[in-house]
Design an enzyme around this catalytic site. Structure first.
Site, PDB file in Angstrom:
ATOM      1  N   ASN A 210       0.845  -1.197   0.000  1.00 30.99           N
ATOM      2  CA  ASN A 210       0.000   0.000   0.000  1.00 30.99           C
ATOM      3  C   ASN A 210       0.877   1.242   0.000  1.00 30.99           C
ATOM      4  OD1 ASN A 210       0.537   0.739   2.845  1.00 30.99           O
ATOM      5  ND2 ASN A 210      -0.469  -1.223   3.223  1.00 30.99           N
ATOM      6  N   ASP A 279      -5.299  -5.806   4.922  1.00 31.80           N
ATOM      7  CA  ASP A 279      -6.443  -6.546   5.470  1.00 31.80           C
ATOM      8  C   ASP A 279      -6.494  -7.985   4.949  1.00 31.80           C
ATOM      9  OD1 ASP A 279      -7.412  -4.479   7.048  1.00 31.80           O
ATOM     10  OD2 ASP A 279      -8.364  -3.519   5.325  1.00 31.80           O
ATOM     11  N   LYS A 289       7.622 -18.003 -10.037  1.00 29.09           N
ATOM     12  CA  LYS A 289       7.061 -16.802 -10.665  1.00 29.09           C
ATOM     13  C   LYS A 289       5.875 -17.186 -11.559  1.00 29.09           C
ATOM     14  CE  LYS A 289       8.279 -13.011 -13.690  1.00 29.09           C
ATOM     15  NZ  LYS A 289       9.235 -12.506 -14.669  1.00 29.09           N
ATOM     16  N   PHE A 323      -5.074   4.014  14.739  1.00 22.96           N
ATOM     17  CA  PHE A 323      -5.247   5.014  13.681  1.00 22.96           C
ATOM     18  C   PHE A 323      -6.469   4.664  12.859  1.00 22.96           C
ATOM     19  CE2 PHE A 323      -1.746   8.058  13.084  1.00 22.96           C
ATOM     20  CZ  PHE A 323      -0.997   7.730  14.197  1.00 22.96           C
ATOM     21  N   LYS A 337     -14.380   2.241  16.113  1.00 16.27           N
ATOM     22  CA  LYS A 337     -13.150   1.456  16.228  1.00 16.27           C
ATOM     23  C   LYS A 337     -12.602   1.438  17.652  1.00 16.27           C
ATOM     24  CE  LYS A 337     -11.921   1.827  11.718  1.00 16.27           C
ATOM     25  NZ  LYS A 337     -11.272   2.495  10.629  1.00 16.27           N
ATOM     26  N   LYS A 341     -12.073  -2.239  19.102  1.00 17.95           N
ATOM     27  CA  LYS A 341     -10.710  -2.716  19.339  1.00 17.95           C
ATOM     28  C   LYS A 341     -10.229  -2.436  20.757  1.00 17.95           C
ATOM     29  CE  LYS A 341      -9.738  -2.146  14.440  1.00 17.95           C
ATOM     30  NZ  LYS A 341      -8.757  -2.283  13.383  1.00 17.95           N
TER      31      LYS A 341
END
Ligand code: C5P
Length: 397
Positions: A210, A279, A289, A323, A337, A341
């Site tokens: 990401n 995720d 490959k 975050f 959240k 959490k």
């Protein structure tokens, strides 16, 4: 206000080739707001002209003990009193020997004997001179008196050899000075910070990742360190520079990050989870490959564990900070959240706003606590936001 505004720093430059690097140190300290005065030994003045330091500091530079100099009546005492901290860079073997034994035969060594300010020395010399038992013993003497040694680095030396003896980089020397002045609100605390993005392999050469640069988390680690915490930085893929002095653990996948975090979890006072954890991961990572033989390729993904959620479930004494990077309903999702959490607070940001989120040096965030109170912060650098987060952490542990 800059980090060093109102701080008086006396820099002693002794006669080593690395004296030129100290010009950069002085320039950086000035930019951070410090008042800097430079004293040079005669040998140092052979390497860099006093005028260079004079122009940068906007202060007279002293070399001679009996020059009848400017501004001060008894100059060595006036300069000794001026200093909040004394930095000697580069510190030659000769200087270290004199300082260790209280010899005062020039202006700088006289000041060193006359000052009560804390002292830092950044040695730089030929490897054999540094490793000589005499130099090592002198460093030990100075250290035992509370002098902070900014270790020389290994690298190519001016004498053509390679080894330990290069002056620590200007950036690192300045970081030590900033650290010295930072209030130690986290002293005795152990803080775990995660940062960067996890890498999920597809085959031996490809992966899913990401846009996380790791900047936010690295700044948090740096700020925690600055405030006296012992810091463990567990990082996935990141481009930011690792802060000096932290325990750095590099990981790739979310599963590796989970294992590394759990290994430290019981022993830390707080976890700040700024990593962008993937995720999902590829279910069957190809051993070879993957060939482009088909028109389409389907990858089956399976869910990664939610590391922070697991920490929330296992929480016994740790403060947990999460975050939330969102593009809509930021505060509402973030509040959800905290409960889901079991967090103590969350740093929520709308990554769709300009100047917030991935890759950039600034962020726009809100700090939300368990009671749901929201502190919305203006756009600020990630370093400033890190400072705010760390102050919150310090208030809560
Ligand atoms: O649920 P969401 O991914 O938006 O939550 C973000 C927070 O959870 C961040 O602090 C992130 O580091 C953490 N997280 C995690 N493990 C995951 C996904 C996110 O610890 N698999």
């Amino acid at each position: 206000m800059n980090e060093l505004t109102g701080k008086n720093i006396l820099i002693g430059v002794t006669g080593g080739i690395a004296a030129y690097k100290v010009v950069e140190v002085v320039s950086r300290l000035k930019k951070l707001g410090a008042e800097v005065r430079v004293v040079m030994t005669r040998a140092a003045a052979e390497f860099v002209a006093p005028r260079t330091f004079q122009e940068i500091t906007k202060n007279p530079v002293s070399v001679e003990m009996f020059a009848g100099t400017v501004n001060f009546h008894v100059e060595h005492i006036a300069l000794a009193n001026f200093a909040d901290v004394v930095l000697i860079a580069p510190a030659t073997a000769n200087f270290l020997a004199k300082a260790a034994h209280g010899i005062a035969d020039d202006l700088l060594t006289t000041i060193v004997l006359a000052t009560t300010a804390p002292m830092m020395v950044a040695p730089s010399m030929n490897t054999r001179m540094l490793e000589h038992p005499a130099t090592q013993a002198n460093l030990k003497i100075l250290e035992s008196r509370g002098v902070k040694i900014i270790d020389a680095e290994i690298g190519l030396l001016a004498c053509g050899t390679s080894g330990k003896g290069r002056l620590s980089e200007p950036e690192n020397i300045c970081a030590e000075i900033v650290k010295f002045f930072a209030p130690k609100i986290l002293s005795g605390k152990k803080i775990l910070v995660t940062a960067g993005g996890t890498i999920e392999p597809i085959d031996p050469v490809r992966f899913i990742c990401n846009r996380s640069s790791g900047k936010m988390g690295y700044e948090i680690a740096r700020a925690a360190q600055l405030h006296g915490a012992e810091v463990i930085l567990i990082s996935g893929n990141a481009t930011a520079e690792v802060p000096a002095g932290v325990k750095f653990v590099k990981v790739e996948t979310a599963l590796e990050m989970r294992a590394a975090v759990l290994e430290e979890y019981e022993n830390v006072d707080a976890v700040i989870m700024s990593a962008a954890v993937s995720d999902y991961r590829v279910k069957n990572v190809a051993a070879q490959k993957i060939k482009k033989s088909n028109e389409t390729l389907t990858l089956e993904l399976v869910k990664n564990p939610d590391i922070l959620k697991e920490l929330g479930q296992r929480k016994n004494h740790q403060l947990l900070v999460g975050f939330a990077a969102e593009t809509e309903n930021v505060i509402e999702y973030a509040r959800g959240k905290i409960a889901e959490k079991n967090l103590d607070f969350i740093v929520a940001n709308d990554v769709s706003q300009e100047g917030a989120g991935f890759g950039v040096d600034t962020n726009i965030a809100s700090l939300i606590n368990r009671a749901g109170d929201v502190e919305s912060l203006p756009k600020m650098t990630k370093a400033e936001l890190a400072e705010r987060i760390i102050r919150r952490v310090a208030e809560s542990i």
